[in-house]
Design an enzyme around this catalytic site. Structure first.
Site, PDB file in Angstrom:
ATOM      1  N   LYS A  14      47.796  37.067  41.471  1.00  0.00           N
ATOM      2  CA  LYS A  14      49.078  36.403  41.761  1.00  0.00           C
ATOM      3  C   LYS A  14      49.522  35.490  40.615  1.00  0.00           C
ATOM      4  O   LYS A  14      50.668  35.540  40.187  1.00  0.00           O
ATOM      5  CB  LYS A  14      48.983  35.567  43.050  1.00  0.00           C
ATOM      6  CG  LYS A  14      48.639  36.367  44.293  1.00  0.00           C
ATOM      7  CD  LYS A  14      48.753  35.526  45.556  1.00  0.00           C
ATOM      8  CE  LYS A  14      47.709  34.439  45.713  1.00  0.00           C
ATOM      9  NZ  LYS A  14      46.323  34.930  45.871  1.00  0.00           N
ATOM     10  N   ARG A  89      50.631  31.070  53.496  1.00  0.00           N
ATOM     11  CA  ARG A  89      49.302  31.628  53.759  1.00  0.00           C
ATOM     12  C   ARG A  89      49.030  31.749  55.247  1.00  0.00           C
ATOM     13  O   ARG A  89      47.963  32.234  55.627  1.00  0.00           O
ATOM     14  CB  ARG A  89      48.243  30.717  53.139  1.00  0.00           C
ATOM     15  CG  ARG A  89      47.734  31.178  51.772  1.00  0.00           C
ATOM     16  CD  ARG A  89      46.717  30.156  51.331  1.00  0.00           C
ATOM     17  NE  ARG A  89      45.764  30.605  50.366  1.00  0.00           N
ATOM     18  CZ  ARG A  89      45.857  30.407  49.061  1.00  0.00           C
ATOM     19  NH1 ARG A  89      46.925  29.842  48.549  1.00  0.00           N
ATOM     20  NH2 ARG A  89      44.880  30.776  48.263  1.00  0.00           N
ATOM     21  N   ARG A 128      36.254  34.778  36.530  1.00  0.00           N
ATOM     22  CA  ARG A 128      37.138  33.630  36.322  1.00  0.00           C
ATOM     23  C   ARG A 128      36.352  32.332  36.433  1.00  0.00           C
ATOM     24  O   ARG A 128      36.586  31.387  35.673  1.00  0.00           O
ATOM     25  CB  ARG A 128      38.283  33.652  37.344  1.00  0.00           C
ATOM     26  CG  ARG A 128      39.300  32.556  37.098  1.00  0.00           C
ATOM     27  CD  ARG A 128      40.490  32.664  38.026  1.00  0.00           C
ATOM     28  NE  ARG A 128      40.189  32.185  39.365  1.00  0.00           N
ATOM     29  CZ  ARG A 128      41.050  32.232  40.394  1.00  0.00           C
ATOM     30  NH1 ARG A 128      42.244  32.761  40.225  1.00  0.00           N
ATOM     31  NH2 ARG A 128      40.713  31.759  41.559  1.00  0.00           N
ATOM     32  N   ARG A 134      36.978  25.870  38.138  1.00  0.00           N
ATOM     33  CA  ARG A 134      37.403  25.609  39.515  1.00  0.00           C
ATOM     34  C   ARG A 134      36.185  25.516  40.431  1.00  0.00           C
ATOM     35  O   ARG A 134      35.313  26.377  40.406  1.00  0.00           O
ATOM     36  CB  ARG A 134      38.333  26.729  40.001  1.00  0.00           C
ATOM     37  CG  ARG A 134      39.750  26.522  39.546  1.00  0.00           C
ATOM     38  CD  ARG A 134      40.659  27.638  40.000  1.00  0.00           C
ATOM     39  NE  ARG A 134      40.641  27.900  41.426  1.00  0.00           N
ATOM     40  CZ  ARG A 134      41.594  28.566  42.065  1.00  0.00           C
ATOM     41  NH1 ARG A 134      42.640  29.031  41.394  1.00  0.00           N
ATOM     42  NH2 ARG A 134      41.515  28.786  43.358  1.00  0.00           N
ATOM     43  N   ARG A 145      36.663  32.130  51.255  1.00  0.00           N
ATOM     44  CA  ARG A 145      38.104  32.303  50.971  1.00  0.00           C
ATOM     45  C   ARG A 145      38.570  33.697  51.380  1.00  0.00           C
ATOM     46  O   ARG A 145      39.677  33.859  51.895  1.00  0.00           O
ATOM     47  CB  ARG A 145      38.365  32.072  49.480  1.00  0.00           C
ATOM     48  CG  ARG A 145      38.275  30.592  49.104  1.00  0.00           C
ATOM     49  CD  ARG A 145      38.060  30.383  47.626  1.00  0.00           C
ATOM     50  NE  ARG A 145      39.178  30.786  46.820  1.00  0.00           N
ATOM     51  CZ  ARG A 145      39.081  31.077  45.509  1.00  0.00           C
ATOM     52  NH1 ARG A 145      37.903  31.026  44.896  1.00  0.00           N
ATOM     53  NH2 ARG A 145      40.144  31.398  44.836  1.00  0.00           N
TER      54      ARG A 145
HETATM   55  P1  AMP Z   1      44.814  29.119  45.160  1.00  0.00           P
HETATM   56  O1  AMP Z   1      44.901  28.446  43.837  1.00  0.00           O
HETATM   57  O2  AMP Z   1      46.140  29.660  45.635  1.00  0.00           O
HETATM   58  O3  AMP Z   1      43.721  30.161  45.218  1.00  0.00           O
HETATM   59  O4  AMP Z   1      44.421  27.992  46.229  1.00  0.00           O
HETATM   60  C1  AMP Z   1      43.180  27.302  46.161  1.00  0.00           C
HETATM   61  C2  AMP Z   1      42.896  26.610  47.482  1.00  0.00           C
HETATM   62  O5  AMP Z   1      43.937  25.650  47.759  1.00  0.00           O
HETATM   63  C3  AMP Z   1      42.876  27.522  48.710  1.00  0.00           C
HETATM   64  O6  AMP Z   1      41.613  28.131  48.902  1.00  0.00           O
HETATM   65  C4  AMP Z   1      43.212  26.534  49.823  1.00  0.00           C
HETATM   66  O7  AMP Z   1      42.097  25.724  50.158  1.00  0.00           O
HETATM   67  C5  AMP Z   1      44.234  25.619  49.154  1.00  0.00           C
HETATM   68  N1  AMP Z   1      45.614  26.135  49.333  1.00  0.00           N
HETATM   69  C6  AMP Z   1      46.458  26.604  48.367  1.00  0.00           C
HETATM   70  N2  AMP Z   1      47.622  27.001  48.891  1.00  0.00           N
HETATM   71  C7  AMP Z   1      47.527  26.798  50.228  1.00  0.00           C
HETATM   72  C8  AMP Z   1      48.392  27.039  51.333  1.00  0.00           C
HETATM   73  N3  AMP Z   1      49.597  27.602  51.162  1.00  0.00           N
HETATM   74  N4  AMP Z   1      47.953  26.700  52.570  1.00  0.00           N
HETATM   75  C9  AMP Z   1      46.754  26.130  52.755  1.00  0.00           C
HETATM   76  N5  AMP Z   1      45.876  25.894  51.776  1.00  0.00           N
HETATM   77  C10 AMP Z   1      46.249  26.226  50.514  1.00  0.00           C
END
Ligand code: AMP
Length: 191
Positions: A14, A89, A128, A134, A145
């Site tokens: 993404k 999400r 990654r 991270r 996740r």
């Molecule tokens: P990402 O960078 O999109 O993979 O997000 C990393 C983490 O941030 C996720 O595993 C969630 O814990 C949190 N997170 C990011 N976006 C959301 C969302 N829209 N709703 C809830 N948690 C989120």
């Protein structure tokens, strides 16, 4: 306005494809994961709360995310459209997004669903993790996740199919090949 939801499991590409879409179509970018990581870095109240969820691979509660998104969305006023990366999400987040956009006289144009097999996702995220720094790119957190993705996020595909906004994109191949598929889909919508 071209408002794009870029959707897919963790590791589906993404963020990488968002960069290409932004270059080509001049959209503003909202990545809720990036916003949360910045909040964590700045040690804000939201950052402190989010940290526990992120490190367990769980979702941050909807109300916090929706409030955060409303603020960020107003900062992007005047753009040609927005690419939403990592949001929505959950179904309540999708409904909140629709309402927020409708209140601003616009709507989601399309949801691009990047499709990648589980084994490939895990390999990409572990790779990654070697460079991203991270805290959630480790095998244990990756597994939770992916579980959260299947139980809470994947059902959004049906929501957007019913809205007539869902486009499946094969998410394997080179970055250019995947982007070509996305570009074709967006050009059709923009035509
Ligand atoms: P990402 O960078 O999109 O993979 O997000 C990393 C983490 O941030 C996720 O595993 C969630 O814990 C949190 N997170 C990011 N976006 C959301 C969302 N829209 N709703 C809830 N948690 C989120």
């Amino acid at each position: 306005m071209l408002n794009v939801v870029i959707f897919g499991a963790p590791g589906s590409g993404k963020g990488t494809q968002s960069e290409r879409i932004i270059e080509q179509f001049g959209l503003a970018h909202i990545s809720t994961g990036d916003v949360l990581r910045a909040e964590m870095k700045n040690d804000t109240e939201l950052g402190k709360i989010a940290k526990d969820y992120i490190e367990k691979g769980q979702l941050v509660p909807d109300e916090l995310i929706v409030d955060m998104l409303a603020k960020v969305l107003d900062e992007k006023k005047g753009s040609n459209g927005v690419i939403f990366d990592g949001f929505p999400r959950t179904i309540p987040q999708a409904i909140a997004l629709k309402n927020m956009l409708n209140e601003r006289g616009t709507d989601v144009s399309v949801m691009l669903n990047l499709q990648v097999e589980e084994e490939e996702l895990i390999n990409r995220l572990l790779e990654r993790g070697k460079v991203s720094g991270r805290s959630d790119d480790n095998l244990e957190t990756i597994k939770s996740r992916l579980e959260v993705y299947h139980s809470q996020t994947a059902p959004l595909a049906d929501y957007y199919i019913k809205e007539g906004k869902h486009v499946a994109i094969q998410g394997v191949g080179s970055i250019d090949e995947i982007f070509d598929r996305i570009k074709k889909a967006l050009e059709e919508i923009n035509a």
